[in-house]
Write a protein that holds these residues in place. Structure first.
Motif, PDB file in Angstrom:
ATOM      1  N   SER A  37       0.658  -1.127  -0.151  1.00 46.16           N
ATOM      2  CA  SER A  37      -0.049  -0.082  -0.179  1.00 46.16           C
ATOM      3  C   SER A  37       1.046   1.227  -0.042  1.00 46.16           C
ATOM      4  N   ASP A  38       0.227   2.362  -0.515  1.00 46.11           N
ATOM      5  CA  ASP A  38       1.090   3.622  -0.490  1.00 46.11           C
ATOM      6  C   ASP A  38       1.135   4.156   1.182  1.00 46.11           C
ATOM      7  N   ASP A  39       0.177   3.657   1.976  1.00 42.97           N
ATOM      8  CA  ASP A  39       0.332   4.110   3.442  1.00 42.97           C
ATOM      9  C   ASP A  39       1.883   3.399   3.806  1.00 42.97           C
ATOM     10  N   ASN A  40       2.182   2.085   3.433  1.00 42.87           N
ATOM     11  CA  ASN A  40       3.270   1.609   3.874  1.00 42.87           C
ATOM     12  C   ASN A  40       4.479   2.244   3.395  1.00 42.87           C
ATOM     13  N   VAL A  41       4.431   2.558   1.948  1.00 39.20           N
ATOM     14  CA  VAL A  41       5.375   3.358   1.463  1.00 39.20           C
ATOM     15  C   VAL A  41       5.776   4.415   2.412  1.00 39.20           C
ATOM     16  N   GLU A  42       4.601   5.270   2.552  1.00 42.71           N
ATOM     17  CA  GLU A  42       4.806   6.616   3.508  1.00 42.71           C
ATOM     18  C   GLU A  42       5.487   6.310   4.613  1.00 42.71           C
ATOM     19  N   GLU A  43       5.118   5.181   5.288  1.00 39.24           N
ATOM     20  CA  GLU A  43       5.355   4.654   6.660  1.00 39.24           C
ATOM     21  C   GLU A  43       7.119   4.389   6.443  1.00 39.24           C
ATOM     22  N   MET A  44       7.303   3.631   5.517  1.00 41.87           N
ATOM     23  CA  MET A  44       8.710   3.373   5.361  1.00 41.87           C
ATOM     24  C   MET A  44       9.693   4.553   5.032  1.00 41.87           C
ATOM     25  N   PHE A  45       9.131   5.578   4.278  1.00 43.28           N
ATOM     26  CA  PHE A  45       9.871   6.679   4.136  1.00 43.28           C
ATOM     27  C   PHE A  45      10.353   7.616   5.604  1.00 43.28           C
ATOM     28  N   GLN A  46       9.218   7.397   6.283  1.00 42.31           N
ATOM     29  CA  GLN A  46       9.109   8.335   7.439  1.00 42.31           C
ATOM     30  C   GLN A  46      10.108   7.563   8.495  1.00 42.31           C
ATOM     31  N   ALA A  47      10.245   6.414   8.508  1.00 40.89           N
ATOM     32  CA  ALA A  47      11.235   5.475   9.229  1.00 40.89           C
ATOM     33  C   ALA A  47      12.538   5.719   8.911  1.00 40.89           C
ATOM     34  N   GLU A  69      17.558   2.732  -2.750  1.00 39.29           N
ATOM     35  CA  GLU A  69      17.090   1.435  -3.190  1.00 39.29           C
ATOM     36  C   GLU A  69      15.520   1.576  -3.837  1.00 39.29           C
ATOM     37  N   PHE A  70      14.656   2.401  -3.017  1.00 38.47           N
ATOM     38  CA  PHE A  70      12.966   2.587  -3.141  1.00 38.47           C
ATOM     39  C   PHE A  70      12.970   3.806  -4.202  1.00 38.47           C
ATOM     40  N   PHE A  71      13.926   4.544  -4.319  1.00 40.37           N
ATOM     41  CA  PHE A  71      13.681   5.853  -5.430  1.00 40.37           C
ATOM     42  C   PHE A  71      13.162   5.490  -6.736  1.00 40.37           C
ATOM     43  N   SER A  72      13.732   4.703  -7.162  1.00 42.22           N
ATOM     44  CA  SER A  72      13.525   4.181  -8.455  1.00 42.22           C
ATOM     45  C   SER A  72      12.394   3.241  -8.653  1.00 42.22           C
ATOM     46  N   ARG A  73      11.677   2.807  -7.530  1.00 39.32           N
ATOM     47  CA  ARG A  73      10.641   1.653  -7.733  1.00 39.32           C
ATOM     48  C   ARG A  73       9.521   2.088  -7.203  1.00 39.32           C
ATOM     49  N   VAL A  76       5.482   7.139  -5.477  1.00 39.33           N
ATOM     50  CA  VAL A  76       5.067   7.764  -4.347  1.00 39.33           C
ATOM     51  C   VAL A  76       6.102   8.135  -3.530  1.00 39.33           C
ATOM     52  N   PHE A  77       7.044   7.413  -3.400  1.00 38.05           N
ATOM     53  CA  PHE A  77       8.354   7.468  -2.671  1.00 38.05           C
ATOM     54  C   PHE A  77       9.186   8.645  -3.356  1.00 38.05           C
ATOM     55  N   ARG A  78       9.289   8.482  -4.496  1.00 42.72           N
ATOM     56  CA  ARG A  78       9.952   9.681  -5.170  1.00 42.72           C
ATOM     57  C   ARG A  78       9.532  11.151  -4.918  1.00 42.72           C
ATOM     58  N   ARG A  79       8.092  11.163  -4.917  1.00 42.03           N
ATOM     59  CA  ARG A  79       7.409  12.538  -4.421  1.00 42.03           C
ATOM     60  C   ARG A  79       7.757  12.725  -2.939  1.00 42.03           C
ATOM     61  N   LEU A  80       7.814  11.839  -2.211  1.00 33.56           N
ATOM     62  CA  LEU A  80       8.090  12.165  -0.859  1.00 33.56           C
ATOM     63  C   LEU A  80       9.680  12.505  -0.724  1.00 33.56           C
TER      64      LEU A  80
END
Length: 356
Positions: A37-47, A69-73, A76-80
């Motif tokens: 989920s996108d929520d998990n993406v945001e949670e991982m980014f904040q962590a 590792e996650f930037f190109s995948r 949502v993560f890139r925007r964060l």
């Protein structure tokens, strides 16, 4: 354990390794959770961003690798990442003076290099879509001084730097003591200068007295040289014009007068020897102790010259002492040279009368 807690646990473990490489097994598990989920993406980014704020360059280094590792995948993560790029750069590049990278310097430099490479790579792949990335890359390229802020320091260079800091602290302490106790630290210099001056005054007083004695009762200044090469002063033996000593010679007590003059000469020579010995001692002490001490003080002032007026005043006083001491040494050297050219026979000729 729910997914969010599990994400935080995995991020913490991945970024807490003592090695530079990410732990691949845990990274695979983290990727599976993030994809859900996108929520998990945001949670991982904040962590990960939280780990990037740690006061440890090793944690920050591994956190930057996780971001990469996650930037190109994930879009949502890139925007964060782009939205928080200013903070990411501050924590990894260390270009803000109020937020320097944590020590040790070697780790800070490695983190900085990784950040440069990572941001440049992100800009090459996604810079056309994210203006913030191109601006960040241009900023780093326009300020090459940031590349040199955290140079790699080898152990030998670090030890030399620490030694330099210790020497600077020692010089500062010596300067403060010198400024505070300058009068007492130069007392022996003033004493030596007085002693040398007194020695020369004694010599001058003695010479003036002897010249006065030699001139009494003499009507001529002729000099005769005997067969042995000794010089004898010729005096006027006319009755009534001679000194009492010559009168004794003419009255038949010549041997007594000569003995008295020899005793006086020996006493005078003894005083000369004592004075020259004292001058030699003061000369040796000045050359061995006083002048090297002044040179050492001048070196200290040179190394702490940022203290301005205080160092200027002290340097002026030191130059005055150095000039006085060197002048005294020169005077002693001249006196010793003059004494070396006076022959013993000429010394005796000043007091021994010419007996007819």
């Amino acid at each position: 354990m729910d997914e969010k807690a599990r994400i935080h646990e995995l991020v913490e473990k991945i970024t807490s390794r003592t090695k530079d490489e990410l732990e691949r097994e845990k990274l695979v598990v983290l990727k599976r959770l993030v994809k859900k989920s996108d929520d998990n993406v945001e949670e991982m980014f904040q962590a990960t961003l939280g780990r990037l704020r740690m006061k440890n360059c090793r944690n920050r280094f591994l956190s930057m690798e996780v971001l990469d590792e996650f930037f190109s995948r994930s879009k949502v993560f890139r925007r964060l990442v782009v939205d928080n790029l200013d903070e990411i750069m501050a924590m990894s590049v260390g270009h803000l003076a109020e937020q320097p990278l944590p020590k040790p310097i070697e780790e800070a430099r490695r983190l900085q290099l990784l950040a440069f490479d990572t941001i440049q790579k992100w800009n090459e792949k996604h810079g056309t879509l994210y203006r913030e990335l191109s601006l960040a890359a241009d900023f780093l390229n326009m300020h090459p001084e940031y590349h040199r802020m955290y140079e790699v320091v080898t152990p030998g260079v670090r030890e030399a730097s620490e030694q330099q800091d210790r020497e600077k602290a020692w010089d500062l302490q010596q300067f403060q003591e010198l400024a505070r106790d300058f009068e007492s630290k130069t007392a022996d210099m003033r004493s030596v200068l007085r002693q040398i001056h007194n020695c020369f005054e004694m010599m001058e007083t003695q010479d003036h007295f002897e010249l006065a004695l030699q001139g009494t009762g003499h009507s001529s200044s002729g000099i005769e040289v005997d067969a042995d090469g000794n010089e004898w002063e010729e005096v006027d033996t006319t009755p009534g014009n001679c000194s009492p000593e010559i009168g004794k010679v003419l009255s038949g007590t010549a041997s007594e007068a000569i003995e008295i003059n020899l005793e006086n000469e020996e006493a005078r020579l003894g005083r000369d020897v004592d004075i020259y010995a004292s001058l030699q001692e003061w000369k040796a002490f000045t050359e061995r102790k006083l002048l090297p001490r002044l040179q050492n003080w001048v070196g200290i002032l040179t190394r702490v010259q940022e203290y301005g007026e205080d160092t200027i005043v002290l340097r002026r006083h030191m130059q005055e002492y150095e000039s006085l001491l060197k002048s005294a040494l020169l005077r002693i050297a001249r006196a010793q040279a003059d004494a070396a050219h006076v022959e013993p026979s000429k010394k005796r000729s000043r007091t021994l009368p010419h007996v007819i």
